[in-house]
Motif scaffolding. Structure first.
Motif, PDB file in Angstrom:
ATOM      1  N   ALA A 110       8.667 -11.238  17.396  1.00  0.00           N
ATOM      2  CA  ALA A 110       9.033 -11.495  15.926  1.00  0.00           C
ATOM      3  C   ALA A 110       7.159 -11.327  15.622  1.00  0.00           C
ATOM      4  O   ALA A 110       7.066 -10.527  14.934  1.00  0.00           O
ATOM      5  N   SER A 111       6.854 -12.469  16.288  1.00  0.00           N
ATOM      6  CA  SER A 111       6.334 -12.849  15.736  1.00  0.00           C
ATOM      7  C   SER A 111       4.849 -12.480  15.864  1.00  0.00           C
ATOM      8  O   SER A 111       3.951 -12.293  15.384  1.00  0.00           O
ATOM      9  N   ALA A 112       5.097 -12.238  17.583  1.00  0.00           N
ATOM     10  CA  ALA A 112       3.502 -11.727  17.661  1.00  0.00           C
ATOM     11  C   ALA A 112       3.453  -9.869  16.672  1.00  0.00           C
ATOM     12  O   ALA A 112       2.557  -9.751  16.794  1.00  0.00           O
ATOM     13  N   LEU A 113       4.619  -9.266  16.387  1.00  0.00           N
ATOM     14  CA  LEU A 113       4.471  -7.481  16.087  1.00  0.00           C
ATOM     15  C   LEU A 113       4.372  -8.384  14.526  1.00  0.00           C
ATOM     16  O   LEU A 113       3.619  -7.387  14.154  1.00  0.00           O
ATOM     17  N   LYS A 114       4.246  -9.530  14.263  1.00  0.00           N
ATOM     18  CA  LYS A 114       3.830  -9.924  12.541  1.00  0.00           C
ATOM     19  C   LYS A 114       2.299  -9.997  12.241  1.00  0.00           C
ATOM     20  O   LYS A 114       1.932  -9.761  11.383  1.00  0.00           O
ATOM     21  N   ARG A 115       2.397 -10.566  13.216  1.00  0.00           N
ATOM     22  CA  ARG A 115       1.044 -11.402  13.094  1.00  0.00           C
ATOM     23  C   ARG A 115       0.468  -9.751  13.448  1.00  0.00           C
ATOM     24  O   ARG A 115      -0.841  -9.557  13.219  1.00  0.00           O
ATOM     25  N   PHE A 116       0.253  -9.177  14.768  1.00  0.00           N
ATOM     26  CA  PHE A 116      -0.395  -8.137  14.768  1.00  0.00           C
ATOM     27  C   PHE A 116      -0.642  -7.083  13.910  1.00  0.00           C
ATOM     28  O   PHE A 116      -1.672  -6.572  12.927  1.00  0.00           O
ATOM     29  N   SER A 117       0.551  -6.951  12.439  1.00  0.00           N
ATOM     30  CA  SER A 117       0.726  -6.254  11.558  1.00  0.00           C
ATOM     31  C   SER A 117       0.242  -6.288  10.026  1.00  0.00           C
ATOM     32  O   SER A 117      -0.470  -5.627   9.223  1.00  0.00           O
ATOM     33  N   SER A 118      -0.109  -8.270  10.062  1.00  0.00           N
ATOM     34  CA  SER A 118      -0.452  -8.587   9.339  1.00  0.00           C
ATOM     35  C   SER A 118      -1.687  -8.449   9.009  1.00  0.00           C
ATOM     36  O   SER A 118      -2.719  -8.532   8.046  1.00  0.00           O
ATOM     37  N   LEU A 119      -2.478  -8.296   9.989  1.00  0.00           N
ATOM     38  CA  LEU A 119      -4.250  -8.749   9.981  1.00  0.00           C
ATOM     39  C   LEU A 119      -4.954  -7.599  10.493  1.00  0.00           C
ATOM     40  O   LEU A 119      -5.632  -7.247  11.041  1.00  0.00           O
ATOM     41  N   ALA A 120      -3.256  -5.928  10.770  1.00  0.00           N
ATOM     42  CA  ALA A 120      -4.453  -4.995  11.141  1.00  0.00           C
ATOM     43  C   ALA A 120      -5.139  -4.223  10.074  1.00  0.00           C
ATOM     44  O   ALA A 120      -5.075  -4.265   9.354  1.00  0.00           O
ATOM     45  N   ASN A 121      -5.777  -3.200  10.415  1.00  0.00           N
ATOM     46  CA  ASN A 121      -6.185  -1.996   9.236  1.00  0.00           C
ATOM     47  C   ASN A 121      -5.258  -1.205   9.477  1.00  0.00           C
ATOM     48  O   ASN A 121      -5.041  -0.100  10.652  1.00  0.00           O
ATOM     49  N   LYS A 122      -4.377  -0.682   8.296  1.00  0.00           N
ATOM     50  CA  LYS A 122      -2.754  -0.282   8.603  1.00  0.00           C
ATOM     51  C   LYS A 122      -4.203   1.463   8.193  1.00  0.00           C
ATOM     52  O   LYS A 122      -2.549   2.001   8.339  1.00  0.00           O
ATOM     53  N   THR A 168      16.496  -7.195   9.876  1.00  0.00           N
ATOM     54  CA  THR A 168      15.510  -7.909  10.202  1.00  0.00           C
ATOM     55  C   THR A 168      15.628  -7.943  11.464  1.00  0.00           C
ATOM     56  O   THR A 168      15.527  -8.123  12.170  1.00  0.00           O
ATOM     57  N   ILE A 169      14.070  -8.483  11.484  1.00  0.00           N
ATOM     58  CA  ILE A 169      12.956  -7.887  12.780  1.00  0.00           C
ATOM     59  C   ILE A 169      13.308  -8.932  13.699  1.00  0.00           C
ATOM     60  O   ILE A 169      13.858  -8.686  15.199  1.00  0.00           O
ATOM     61  N   GLU A 170      13.650  -9.940  13.525  1.00  0.00           N
ATOM     62  CA  GLU A 170      14.440 -11.185  14.183  1.00  0.00           C
ATOM     63  C   GLU A 170      15.707 -10.895  14.581  1.00  0.00           C
ATOM     64  O   GLU A 170      16.348 -11.236  15.473  1.00  0.00           O
ATOM     65  N   ASP A 171      16.717  -9.755  14.043  1.00  0.00           N
ATOM     66  CA  ASP A 171      17.901  -9.155  14.320  1.00  0.00           C
ATOM     67  C   ASP A 171      17.826  -8.604  15.503  1.00  0.00           C
ATOM     68  O   ASP A 171      18.350  -8.065  16.698  1.00  0.00           O
ATOM     69  N   TRP A 172      16.687  -8.472  15.685  1.00  0.00           N
ATOM     70  CA  TRP A 172      16.283  -6.998  17.414  1.00  0.00           C
ATOM     71  C   TRP A 172      15.743  -7.663  18.419  1.00  0.00           C
ATOM     72  O   TRP A 172      16.310  -6.659  18.977  1.00  0.00           O
ATOM     73  N   THR A 173      14.977  -8.478  17.749  1.00  0.00           N
ATOM     74  CA  THR A 173      14.249  -8.851  19.181  1.00  0.00           C
ATOM     75  C   THR A 173      13.604 -10.462  18.543  1.00  0.00           C
ATOM     76  O   THR A 173      14.113 -11.006  18.522  1.00  0.00           O
ATOM     77  N   ASP A 174      13.252 -10.967  19.995  1.00  0.00           N
ATOM     78  CA  ASP A 174      13.247 -12.585  20.278  1.00  0.00           C
ATOM     79  C   ASP A 174      11.884 -13.166  19.588  1.00  0.00           C
ATOM     80  O   ASP A 174      11.172 -12.011  19.031  1.00  0.00           O
ATOM     81  N   PRO A 175      12.017 -14.546  18.801  1.00  0.00           N
ATOM     82  CA  PRO A 175      11.626 -15.183  18.090  1.00  0.00           C
ATOM     83  C   PRO A 175       9.993 -14.463  18.367  1.00  0.00           C
ATOM     84  O   PRO A 175       8.854 -14.246  17.537  1.00  0.00           O
ATOM     85  N   ALA A 176       9.424 -15.128  19.723  1.00  0.00           N
ATOM     86  CA  ALA A 176       7.750 -14.908  19.909  1.00  0.00           C
ATOM     87  C   ALA A 176       7.589 -13.294  19.921  1.00  0.00           C
ATOM     88  O   ALA A 176       6.935 -13.530  19.361  1.00  0.00           O
TER      89      ALA A 176
END
Length: 224
Positions: free
Chosen positions: A144-156, A134-142
């Protein structure tokens, strides 16, 4: 059926071997254990040493003939500088590509048929990373959370072109820079494509932009 992590992606596994006495002990134990499907290849070792121009890092090559469900492969193990070896690559003997599933199947077969039977007698430590990460295996929690926030709200369809999307994207890069466990660009693009369903082109553009941003921040830290 083997369980998989929720929200995980399939990745190439890594295999590491360690021993308190160092790499020579590992090499000796592996060469004694290699039999059956996996055969030590002196010739391929010599060829790689010749092309390395006298490189001092030791390499071990093993070959496995094709069997039902798995093509013939060569597995390369290089000293990792920490008293052990890492499986650096698995390549098909014939032309073609293994893909993630074939690569991992070869590593697991080598670990189970050559390494695992001698762990107790040799004292070798085997580390085989998970194929599901998972993304949490690769980076720190903060981060991972910032990336998920960007991806979930961005226009893909537009990447980070909207001002609010760009702001969240930059927040992610800053978090990755400060977090101590930055993603590498390949992990980022893989996660965006496989888990978040970004298009290949936009995911690659974001990964390139991320790489440039991380380099810029690192340069800034060194020169201020």
């Amino acid at each position: 059926m083997a369980s998989t992590k929720k929200d995980s992606v399939k990745v190439f596994q890594d295999l590491y071997l360690r021993h308190p006495m160092g790499s020579k002990t590992i090499r000796s134990a592996l060469l004694q254990a290699a039999a059956g499907r996996w055969i030590h290849s002196d010739l391929k070792e010599e060829n790689i040493r010749d092309t390395a121009g006298g490189q001092l890092v030791d390499v071990i090559a093993f070959e496995r003939p094709a069997t039902e469900g798995l093509p013939g492969v060569t597995l390369w193990m290089f000293e990792d500088g920490k008293g052990g070896y890492k499986a650096s690559n698995v390549v098909p003997i014939q032309q073609g590509q293994l893909g993630v599933a074939g690569y991992n199947a070869a590593l697991v077969d080598f670990a189970s048929t050559v390494v695992s039977p001698i762990i107790k007698s040799s004292g070798i430590e085997l580390v085989l990373t998970s194929a599901d990460q998972t993304i949490e295996d690769w980076t720190d929690p903060a981060t991972a959370s910032a990336l998920k926030r960007f991806s979930s709200l961005a226009n893909k369809s537009t990447g980070r072109s909207h001002p609010l999307d760009e702001e969240r994207w930059l927040d992610f890069i800053i978090s990755a820079h400060h977090g101590g466990r930055p993603l590498d660009p390949e992990q980022l693009s893989l996660w965006l494509i496989e888990m978040e369903r970004w298009s290949d082109d936009i995911a690659q553009d974001l990964a390139s932009d991320y790489s440039m941003g991380m380099a810029l921040l690192a340069r800034y830290d060194r020169t201020r």
